[in-house]
Design a protein around this motif. Sequence first.
Motif, PDB file in Angstrom:
ATOM      1  N   ALA A  83     -26.425  -6.713  32.725  1.00 60.86           N
ATOM      2  CA  ALA A  83     -25.326  -7.482  33.318  1.00 60.86           C
ATOM      3  C   ALA A  83     -24.615  -8.318  32.259  1.00 60.86           C
ATOM      4  O   ALA A  83     -23.383  -8.409  32.233  1.00 60.86           O
ATOM      5  CB  ALA A  83     -25.862  -8.372  34.435  1.00 60.86           C
ATOM      6  N   THR A  84     -25.394  -8.930  31.369  1.00 62.50           N
ATOM      7  CA  THR A  84     -24.809  -9.745  30.303  1.00 62.50           C
ATOM      8  C   THR A  84     -23.982  -8.882  29.353  1.00 62.50           C
ATOM      9  O   THR A  84     -22.861  -9.253  28.974  1.00 62.50           O
ATOM     10  CB  THR A  84     -25.917 -10.470  29.515  1.00 62.50           C
ATOM     11  N   ALA A  85     -24.532  -7.737  28.954  1.00 63.16           N
ATOM     12  CA  ALA A  85     -23.830  -6.860  28.019  1.00 63.16           C
ATOM     13  C   ALA A  85     -22.520  -6.350  28.610  1.00 63.16           C
ATOM     14  O   ALA A  85     -21.494  -6.298  27.923  1.00 63.16           O
ATOM     15  CB  ALA A  85     -24.730  -5.686  27.623  1.00 63.16           C
ATOM     16  N   LEU A  86     -22.545  -5.991  29.897  1.00 62.06           N
ATOM     17  CA  LEU A  86     -21.317  -5.520  30.539  1.00 62.06           C
ATOM     18  C   LEU A  86     -20.271  -6.620  30.605  1.00 62.06           C
ATOM     19  O   LEU A  86     -19.080  -6.395  30.336  1.00 62.06           O
ATOM     20  CB  LEU A  86     -21.624  -5.004  31.943  1.00 62.06           C
ATOM     21  N   ALA A  87     -20.695  -7.828  30.952  1.00 67.70           N
ATOM     22  CA  ALA A  87     -19.756  -8.947  31.041  1.00 67.70           C
ATOM     23  C   ALA A  87     -19.128  -9.240  29.683  1.00 67.70           C
ATOM     24  O   ALA A  87     -17.914  -9.461  29.582  1.00 67.70           O
ATOM     25  CB  ALA A  87     -20.470 -10.183  31.585  1.00 67.70           C
ATOM     26  N   GLU A  88     -19.947  -9.233  28.621  1.00 69.81           N
ATOM     27  CA  GLU A  88     -19.418  -9.508  27.290  1.00 69.81           C
ATOM     28  C   GLU A  88     -18.458  -8.426  26.823  1.00 69.81           C
ATOM     29  O   GLU A  88     -17.547  -8.698  26.033  1.00 69.81           O
ATOM     30  CB  GLU A  88     -20.568  -9.652  26.293  1.00 69.81           C
ATOM     31  N   ALA A  89     -18.664  -7.198  27.314  1.00 66.71           N
ATOM     32  CA  ALA A  89     -17.788  -6.095  26.926  1.00 66.71           C
ATOM     33  C   ALA A  89     -16.562  -5.986  27.825  1.00 66.71           C
ATOM     34  O   ALA A  89     -15.698  -5.134  27.588  1.00 66.71           O
ATOM     35  CB  ALA A  89     -18.564  -4.784  26.963  1.00 66.71           C
ATOM     36  N   GLY A  90     -16.489  -6.819  28.871  1.00 71.70           N
ATOM     37  CA  GLY A  90     -15.374  -6.749  29.795  1.00 71.70           C
ATOM     38  C   GLY A  90     -15.433  -5.522  30.690  1.00 71.70           C
ATOM     39  O   GLY A  90     -14.398  -5.009  31.121  1.00 71.70           O
ATOM     40  N   ALA A  91     -16.641  -5.044  30.964  1.00 66.70           N
ATOM     41  CA  ALA A  91     -16.824  -3.847  31.782  1.00 66.70           C
ATOM     42  C   ALA A  91     -17.635  -4.192  33.025  1.00 66.70           C
ATOM     43  O   ALA A  91     -18.154  -5.307  33.169  1.00 66.70           O
ATOM     44  CB  ALA A  91     -17.531  -2.756  30.978  1.00 66.70           C
ATOM     45  N   SER A  92     -17.736  -3.206  33.936  1.00 68.21           N
ATOM     46  CA  SER A  92     -18.489  -3.415  35.173  1.00 68.21           C
ATOM     47  C   SER A  92     -19.237  -2.146  35.523  1.00 68.21           C
ATOM     48  O   SER A  92     -19.190  -1.145  34.801  1.00 68.21           O
ATOM     49  CB  SER A  92     -17.544  -3.791  36.323  1.00 68.21           C
ATOM     50  N   SER A  95     -25.080  -8.671  -7.082  1.00 67.00           N
ATOM     51  CA  SER A  95     -25.891  -8.392  -5.895  1.00 67.00           C
ATOM     52  C   SER A  95     -24.984  -8.215  -4.696  1.00 67.00           C
ATOM     53  O   SER A  95     -23.804  -8.590  -4.738  1.00 67.00           O
ATOM     54  CB  SER A  95     -26.901  -9.520  -5.645  1.00 67.00           C
ATOM     55  N   ALA A  96     -25.529  -7.645  -3.613  1.00 69.82           N
ATOM     56  CA  ALA A  96     -24.718  -7.372  -2.421  1.00 69.82           C
ATOM     57  C   ALA A  96     -25.547  -7.573  -1.161  1.00 69.82           C
ATOM     58  O   ALA A  96     -26.776  -7.453  -1.176  1.00 69.82           O
ATOM     59  CB  ALA A  96     -24.164  -5.954  -2.467  1.00 69.82           C
ATOM     60  N   ASP A  97     -24.848  -7.891  -0.069  1.00 61.63           N
ATOM     61  CA  ASP A  97     -25.466  -8.019   1.243  1.00 61.63           C
ATOM     62  C   ASP A  97     -24.961  -6.913   2.155  1.00 61.63           C
ATOM     63  O   ASP A  97     -23.778  -6.536   2.102  1.00 61.63           O
ATOM     64  CB  ASP A  97     -25.118  -9.369   1.885  1.00 61.63           C
ATOM     65  N   VAL A  98     -25.852  -6.400   3.007  1.00 57.14           N
ATOM     66  CA  VAL A  98     -25.468  -5.495   4.087  1.00 57.14           C
ATOM     67  C   VAL A  98     -25.497  -6.314   5.366  1.00 57.14           C
ATOM     68  O   VAL A  98     -26.518  -6.928   5.699  1.00 57.14           O
ATOM     69  CB  VAL A  98     -26.418  -4.292   4.176  1.00 57.14           C
ATOM     70  N   VAL A  99     -24.385  -6.309   6.083  1.00 63.91           N
ATOM     71  CA  VAL A  99     -24.172  -7.252   7.181  1.00 63.91           C
ATOM     72  C   VAL A  99     -23.828  -6.508   8.463  1.00 63.91           C
ATOM     73  O   VAL A  99     -23.065  -5.542   8.448  1.00 63.91           O
ATOM     74  CB  VAL A  99     -23.027  -8.233   6.825  1.00 63.91           C
ATOM     75  N   ARG A 100     -24.391  -6.972   9.556  1.00 63.90           N
ATOM     76  CA  ARG A 100     -23.967  -6.517  10.874  1.00 63.90           C
ATOM     77  C   ARG A 100     -23.032  -7.575  11.427  1.00 63.90           C
ATOM     78  O   ARG A 100     -23.421  -8.740  11.607  1.00 63.90           O
ATOM     79  CB  ARG A 100     -25.172  -6.321  11.792  1.00 63.90           C
ATOM     80  N   GLU A 101     -21.802  -7.175  11.683  1.00 61.30           N
ATOM     81  CA  GLU A 101     -20.792  -8.117  12.161  1.00 61.30           C
ATOM     82  C   GLU A 101     -21.122  -8.591  13.568  1.00 61.30           C
ATOM     83  O   GLU A 101     -21.591  -7.816  14.407  1.00 61.30           O
ATOM     84  CB  GLU A 101     -19.405  -7.471  12.153  1.00 61.30           C
ATOM     85  N   GLY A 102     -20.881  -9.854  13.849  1.00 59.95           N
ATOM     86  CA  GLY A 102     -21.101 -10.382  15.182  1.00 59.95           C
ATOM     87  C   GLY A 102     -20.034  -9.921  16.153  1.00 59.95           C
ATOM     88  O   GLY A 102     -18.890  -9.653  15.762  1.00 59.95           O
ATOM     89  N   LEU A 103     -20.395  -9.811  17.413  1.00 58.16           N
ATOM     90  CA  LEU A 103     -19.468  -9.412  18.456  1.00 58.16           C
ATOM     91  C   LEU A 103     -18.995 -10.634  19.232  1.00 58.16           C
ATOM     92  O   LEU A 103     -19.770 -11.558  19.485  1.00 58.16           O
ATOM     93  CB  LEU A 103     -20.132  -8.417  19.418  1.00 58.16           C
ATOM     94  N   ASP A 104     -17.712 -10.634  19.620  1.00 61.92           N
ATOM     95  CA  ASP A 104     -17.157 -11.702  20.458  1.00 61.92           C
ATOM     96  C   ASP A 104     -17.440 -13.093  19.894  1.00 61.92           C
ATOM     97  O   ASP A 104     -17.906 -14.001  20.595  1.00 61.92           O
ATOM     98  CB  ASP A 104     -17.717 -11.614  21.885  1.00 61.92           C
TER      99      ASP A 104
END
Length: 559
Positions: free
Chosen positions: A178-187, A53-62
């Motif tokens: 705002a949260t997504a930009l901060a986590e990505a190191g962007a502005s 059997s196999a799993d399809v996975v979305r990798e976590g960020l940060d």
Amino acid sequence: MTDSPDTHTSARFTPEQVARLKTYGTTHVARAGQILYRPGETGYDLILLESGSADVVREGLDGEPSEILAHEEAGGILGEMSLLSRQTVYLTARMAAAGRIYRINPLELRRLMTVDAELSAILLSTFMARRRELQASAARSLTLVGDERSAAGLALRTYVARLQLPHQWIAADSPGGATALAEAGASAVDLPVAITTAGVITDATPGLLADHLGLSYRITGQEASVDLVVVGAGPAGLAATVYGASEGLTTTVLDAVGPGGQAAASSRIENYLGFPEGLSGGDLLGRAHTQALKFGASVYSPCEVVSVNRRPGGGYLLRLHDGAEISARAIIAATGAQYRTLPIDRWNDFEGAGIYYAATEVETRRLSGLPVTVVGGANSAGQAAIFLASRGSHVDLVIRGADISAGMSAYLVDRIVATPAITVRTGTQVTALHGATYLAAVDYSHSSGAVDAEQPTSALFCFIGAVPASGWLDFVKRDENGFVYTDSDLADGDLDPIWSQLGRRPLPFETSSPGLFAVGDVRHGSMKRVAAAVGEGASAVASTHAALAHDTPRPPTTP
């Protein structure tokens, strides 16, 4: 592939179908925990699980934990639409329990999709269902953060919508943005921002995103030379692609924006044969795009052709905007037309920031309950007005002529007149635009000389026709407006000496240059209807076959 593995769409095969599927693959023993494919890889195989059997996975960020999107047991397959589009891998597949697998590489998969209709139907329906599930799950594998009122943000959202890429859009001025930009190191200065499992793209454009996702043209030994290049992926181009690829021509499609063309801007087409309830242009062209991929065509966008040269021995060399080159035995030009604009001050300032040339979900999602303006007197303007009114906007339909029925189908006129939320302004023109960063108001000038100044509007939708996108075809015979002449419209004096060497005249849809065909809105005398464009694209393929057989016959294949 949804957030719940229990609702994962699994393909169901009979034992006989499984046996046929195996003939296209190679067998391997896979251990528990083994990675079968991971984000960032430029291609992957269709995988049949014979056991394990196999799993399809979305990798976590940060540092976030990974998420299991789907679990597949023995007898199932791993893969979705990206197998056909050749998109860079954006999910991980790993063995949950050891077993034996069959790997079917991309070339064998395309052969399977062509020669085995039964397996092809099962796989395609599974791939499409999984793509829909990914889209519905707001997958974090692609997150776009931007200002939905900006031209750059609109271009990016239009591109991912045209290609039906699973993604989530987050407004930059929202808490989530705002949260997504901060986590990505962007502005805010980096907008729009595209965040994927493989990295962050600042000042993102469709071209940069396509390169990142593996959807831009990549030269390979197989594709550097093809039978047919179709330039333009609107109705005519996609029809030519489907018929060319399904009839055995190696076919590559190049579009400067994304699949769909102007037809994708139609919110609802109600007079297309076979769809009595109507369908959106995006839906129609999305299906055509999927068909093209099914038959093995390669579709690349954004990908602009900047020059074409005829080879001395026949065929053409196309040069792309980034310097890449493609050799083709024949070309079908389906580049359509470019939108006309109004000669008003600050028009360019508001393009994408209040002025639009399409009325789809992408452009209209923020406009519910707000006043809008639609300019134009043909069917596309009428369809847009009805769609916008159905979304809760009050619509000013501005028509320069005195009679709404002069250029619009009767069924649309009747519906517009019966819709209280639409005000028809005949004998009227928009003559001024107002606003700071975004469009806020317009001036109306009437044929009587009266002016209605600064009428509030949150958006102006412009449907006043188009001019042919034929600048890259400056070496073929065109009319005074730039539309390309074909077949019976070409006089003997329009043809160079090579035609006498070939011993024939231009075939239907063939231009003054042998082996180069023009279809759809770019062609002189075209009907400017979606159904007609589809017919032209399909018919041009028949002429392509005839030209190739006559001009550059291939030697017989040795059994």
